[in-house]
Design an enzyme around this catalytic site. Structure first.
Site, PDB file in Angstrom:
ATOM      1  N   LYS A  79       0.912   2.602   7.853  1.00 17.53           N
ATOM      2  CA  LYS A  79       1.746   3.128   6.775  1.00 17.53           C
ATOM      3  C   LYS A  79       2.499   4.342   7.292  1.00 17.53           C
ATOM      4  O   LYS A  79       2.020   5.039   8.201  1.00 17.53           O
ATOM      5  CB  LYS A  79       0.890   3.551   5.572  1.00 17.53           C
ATOM      6  CG  LYS A  79       1.660   3.620   4.268  1.00 17.53           C
ATOM      7  CD  LYS A  79       2.004   2.232   3.752  1.00 17.53           C
ATOM      8  CE  LYS A  79       2.670   2.278   2.384  1.00 17.53           C
ATOM      9  NZ  LYS A  79       2.938   0.923   1.873  1.00 17.53           N
ATOM     10  N   ALA A 239       2.410  -0.160 -11.993  1.00 19.80           N
ATOM     11  CA  ALA A 239       3.089   1.123 -11.791  1.00 19.80           C
ATOM     12  C   ALA A 239       2.351   1.918 -10.721  1.00 19.80           C
ATOM     13  O   ALA A 239       2.242   1.486  -9.585  1.00 19.80           O
ATOM     14  CB  ALA A 239       3.201   1.873 -13.114  1.00 19.80           C
TER      15      ALA A 239
END
Length: 350
Positions: A79, A239
């Site tokens: 990441k 979300a």
């Protein structure tokens, strides 16, 4: 603080660069290369402090290790974060991305990136002009384009797997489903569910976005603070992360949770709390893998083919069914998924 975070992490390496021209911190974390180079998206975000962005990189790269393993992709976990003072635009954004591309390129292919929060396929086109270790570029540049629709398709099939395991039928028709988050993934997911006949309730921190999706699919709208209290068959968090916690779990009035949000559990112990309440949870790193599965089709010798991508994304439902069956022996779906992922990491050629 940096040293403490890294010492407590079980990954392979972190690369850091401070970009003086923009005031941004660049972090790349490679958690595992057992199955291939670390692969994960580039997140651009404003943080209160650099250590918060480093914490995101370490946590999210570990999650990518398990996501890529469960998706049976030839990648390890990685990441990257661009912690910016403000989200740049125009020439300032392009220049930052070019310097970031050089940073990723300096890692020699041990990390491969794509788009993530606040980055797009157009950004990956910029990165790709200076660095070969990038995927998810625009269709015009030979890439797969935005991965959001495929993420939604994968979650849709994950929802069907959860419904089948709990209710004996994977048909969403007539089922009440709460979708928390009406953005790039939540919106298309609502379209798929509405087309399948589900009764939808939509929430979003942006009320205009929630209303627009609700009007399009004929859904009810609920305030985000009240979404957990709505009686429903399935709750779909699409979300932010950590929405399933000790405060929200007692409020849930559903039988299944399956959604697109990353890191939905505040901590791994929440999986046991859901299990005790009789709520089936689809591990997020399995359910939301449609995007990376879609992007990985770029590796095919013949290039990216959307039909091939969609076929592989639909297999997320099969993977979740196997996880739910394994968990039927008394363990949580999280434990069953992690065990399967660890087996793949330990035996990469199996």
């Amino acid at each position: 603080m940096f040293e403490t975070l890294i010492r407590e992490w079980d990954g392979e390496f972190v690369a850091t660069r401070f970009d003086a021209a923009s005031g941004a911190w660049m972090f790349v974390g490679v958690h595992s290369t057992a199955l291939g180079p670390g692969f994960g998206g580039t997140r651009m975000k404003v943080y209160d402090a650099p250590e918060e962005s480093l914490g995101d990189v370490l946590r999210l790269s570990a999650a990518m290790t398990f996501k890529n393993a469960m998706a049976d992709l030839p990648f390890g976990g990685g990441k990257s974060v661009l912690a910016v003072p403000a989200i740049p635009q125009g020439d300032e954004r392009t220049s930052l991305l070019e310097r970031y591309a050089d940073f990723v390129g300096s890692l020699g292919g041990s990390y491969v990136t794509a788009c993530d929060m606040n980055t797009t396929e157009a950004d990956m086109d910029v990165v790709g002009e200076r660095c070969p270790h990038v995927m998810g570029r625009s269709v015009g540049a030979g890439g797969s384009g935005t991965s959001a629709p495929d993420t939604a398709i994968g979650v849709f099939h994950g929802i069907r797997a959860g419904l089948a395991h709990t209710f004996g039928s994977d048909d969403p028709s007539g089922r009440t489903i709460v979708v928390e988050g009406a953005g790039a993934v939540g919106g298309p997911l609502c379209d798929l569910l509405a087309d399948a006949g589900a009764k939808l309730v939509v929430s979003d921190i942006d009320p205009d976005k929630a209303r627009a999706v609700a009007e399009r699919v004929g859904a009810d709208v609920v305030d985000p603070l009240a979404a957990f209290d709505v009686p429903c068959d399935l709750f779909s968090p699409c979300a932010t992360g950590a929405v399933l916690n000790a405060d929200t779990i007692p409020r849930l009035r559903c039988r299944v949770v399956a959604g697109a949000a990353n890191n939905q559990l505040a901590d791994d112990g929440i999986a046991a709390l859901l299990h005790r309440r009789g709520i089936l949870w689809a591990p997020d790193f399995v359910a939301n893998a449609g995007g990376i599965i879609n992007i990985a089709v770029e590796l095919e010798p013949t290039g990216y083919d959307p039909k091939v991508a969609r076929g592989r994304v639909r297999e997320i439902g099969d993977t979740l069914r196997a996880i739910f069956d394994a968990a039927a022996g008394g363990v949580t779906p999280l434990a069953a998924a992690l065990e399967l992922a660890r087996q793949r990491l330990a035996e990469p050629d199996a």
